[in-house]
Write a protein that holds these residues in place. Sequence first.
Motif, PDB file in Angstrom:
ATOM      1  N   UNK A 184       0.789  -1.225   0.000  1.00 32.55           N
ATOM      2  CA  UNK A 184       0.000   0.000   0.000  1.00 32.55           C
ATOM      3  C   UNK A 184       0.819   1.273   0.000  1.00 32.55           C
ATOM      4  N   UNK A 185       2.139   1.158   0.020  1.00 33.28           N
ATOM      5  CA  UNK A 185       2.996   2.334   0.037  1.00 33.28           C
ATOM      6  C   UNK A 185       3.359   2.759  -1.380  1.00 33.28           C
ATOM      7  N   UNK A 186       3.397   4.062  -1.596  1.00 36.20           N
ATOM      8  CA  UNK A 186       3.796   4.596  -2.893  1.00 36.20           C
ATOM      9  C   UNK A 186       5.298   4.448  -3.067  1.00 36.20           C
ATOM     10  N   UNK A 187       5.705   3.814  -4.157  1.00 36.09           N
ATOM     11  CA  UNK A 187       7.131   3.594  -4.425  1.00 36.09           C
ATOM     12  C   UNK A 187       7.680   4.572  -5.455  1.00 36.09           C
ATOM     13  N   UNK A 188       6.849   4.934  -6.434  1.00 41.15           N
ATOM     14  CA  UNK A 188       7.286   5.834  -7.501  1.00 41.15           C
ATOM     15  C   UNK A 188       6.244   6.939  -7.674  1.00 41.15           C
ATOM     16  N   UNK A 189       6.713   8.185  -7.697  1.00 48.87           N
ATOM     17  CA  UNK A 189       5.847   9.337  -7.957  1.00 48.87           C
ATOM     18  C   UNK A 189       6.454  10.150  -9.088  1.00 48.87           C
ATOM     19  N   UNK A 190       5.670  10.393 -10.102  1.00 44.07           N
ATOM     20  CA  UNK A 190       6.109  11.169 -11.256  1.00 44.07           C
ATOM     21  C   UNK A 190       5.064  12.219 -11.544  1.00 44.07           C
ATOM     22  N   UNK A 191       5.496  13.465 -11.692  1.00 44.56           N
ATOM     23  CA  UNK A 191       4.531  14.530 -11.923  1.00 44.56           C
ATOM     24  C   UNK A 191       5.148  15.746 -12.574  1.00 44.56           C
ATOM     25  N   UNK A 192       4.272  16.683 -12.870  1.00 35.68           N
ATOM     26  CA  UNK A 192       4.686  17.956 -13.460  1.00 35.68           C
ATOM     27  C   UNK A 192       4.107  19.068 -12.606  1.00 35.68           C
ATOM     28  N   UNK A 193       4.953  20.010 -12.197  1.00 31.53           N
ATOM     29  CA  UNK A 193       4.504  21.097 -11.334  1.00 31.53           C
ATOM     30  C   UNK A 193       3.704  22.125 -12.117  1.00 31.53           C
ATOM     31  N   UNK A 194       3.121  23.078 -11.394  1.00 28.95           N
ATOM     32  CA  UNK A 194       2.342  24.134 -12.038  1.00 28.95           C
ATOM     33  C   UNK A 194       3.215  25.042 -12.896  1.00 28.95           C
ATOM     34  N   UNK A 195       4.540  25.014 -12.676  1.00 27.29           N
ATOM     35  CA  UNK A 195       5.474  25.783 -13.506  1.00 27.29           C
ATOM     36  C   UNK A 195       5.981  24.968 -14.697  1.00 27.29           C
ATOM     37  N   UNK A 196       5.479  23.742 -14.847  1.00 30.44           N
ATOM     38  CA  UNK A 196       5.893  22.914 -15.972  1.00 30.44           C
ATOM     39  C   UNK A 196       7.159  22.126 -15.740  1.00 30.44           C
ATOM     40  N   UNK A 197       7.601  22.046 -14.479  1.00 32.47           N
ATOM     41  CA  UNK A 197       8.837  21.336 -14.154  1.00 32.47           C
ATOM     42  C   UNK A 197       8.506  19.891 -13.787  1.00 32.47           C
ATOM     43  N   UNK A 198       9.128  18.909 -14.455  1.00 34.31           N
ATOM     44  CA  UNK A 198       8.870  17.502 -14.115  1.00 34.31           C
ATOM     45  C   UNK A 198       9.605  17.103 -12.847  1.00 34.31           C
ATOM     46  N   UNK A 199       9.028  16.156 -12.122  1.00 32.98           N
ATOM     47  CA  UNK A 199       9.656  15.683 -10.898  1.00 32.98           C
ATOM     48  C   UNK A 199       9.496  14.184 -10.754  1.00 32.98           C
TER      49      UNK A 199
END
Length: 214
Positions: A184-199
């Motif tokens: 149940x734990x998150x292992x991978x998080x991939x996203x894009x910020x409101x400034x368009x920066x990927x993380x």
Amino acid sequence: MQKIESLERRLAELERGRRRGRAMAAAGAAAAVALLVVSFTRQDSTPAAQEEVVEGLPNDELILRDSEGRKRVWLGVLGSGECGLGLYDESETARAEFFVGTKGEARMLITDRLGTPRAFIGVAEDGLPLLRFANGKAQAVLEAGLMADGSTRLRVKDPGDGGSADLRVLEDGRPGLELTGDDGRTRVSLGVSSQGVPGLRLKGNDGRTVFERP
């Protein structure tokens, strides 16, 4: 005399149909409950469309049969006040059920030839929709819905309560992807910020971050 006997036979048939209809209503409600209780793993992200079915015997009902006497359509109002429609195949197995609740919610349940719930679509009283597909054991494997926070989410999950993949777009348009382990734990998080920066963030078995960019 013949007319009276014919009428008596018809009334007896209707009474038998009524008893079978009651059994169908209870079984159909139980099947819907079995599918609906499959919930998202996080309480804060459970869509409001995930409502429980209120069981109850019908107050009034109508049963339609084919030329062979097989039940093909059930229409009724349950004791809870819900109204429903059930469609049956040639083996009298309920294949599609539609219910409208007393608080404005509506739902549709579709089963396979064995009567196992395989697809569900519902709209809660607050207007939030939910779509769910299940495997042959009525275990949810794919879910899509609109969340109370305004985001949209698609989840693909292991039917054995294992890992899952969540694709989400927040209300402000930010996309994200989360991969969760069988604990149940998150292992991978991939996203894009409101400034368009990927993380990107990676976590180990102990929940600690082992990699993060930026």
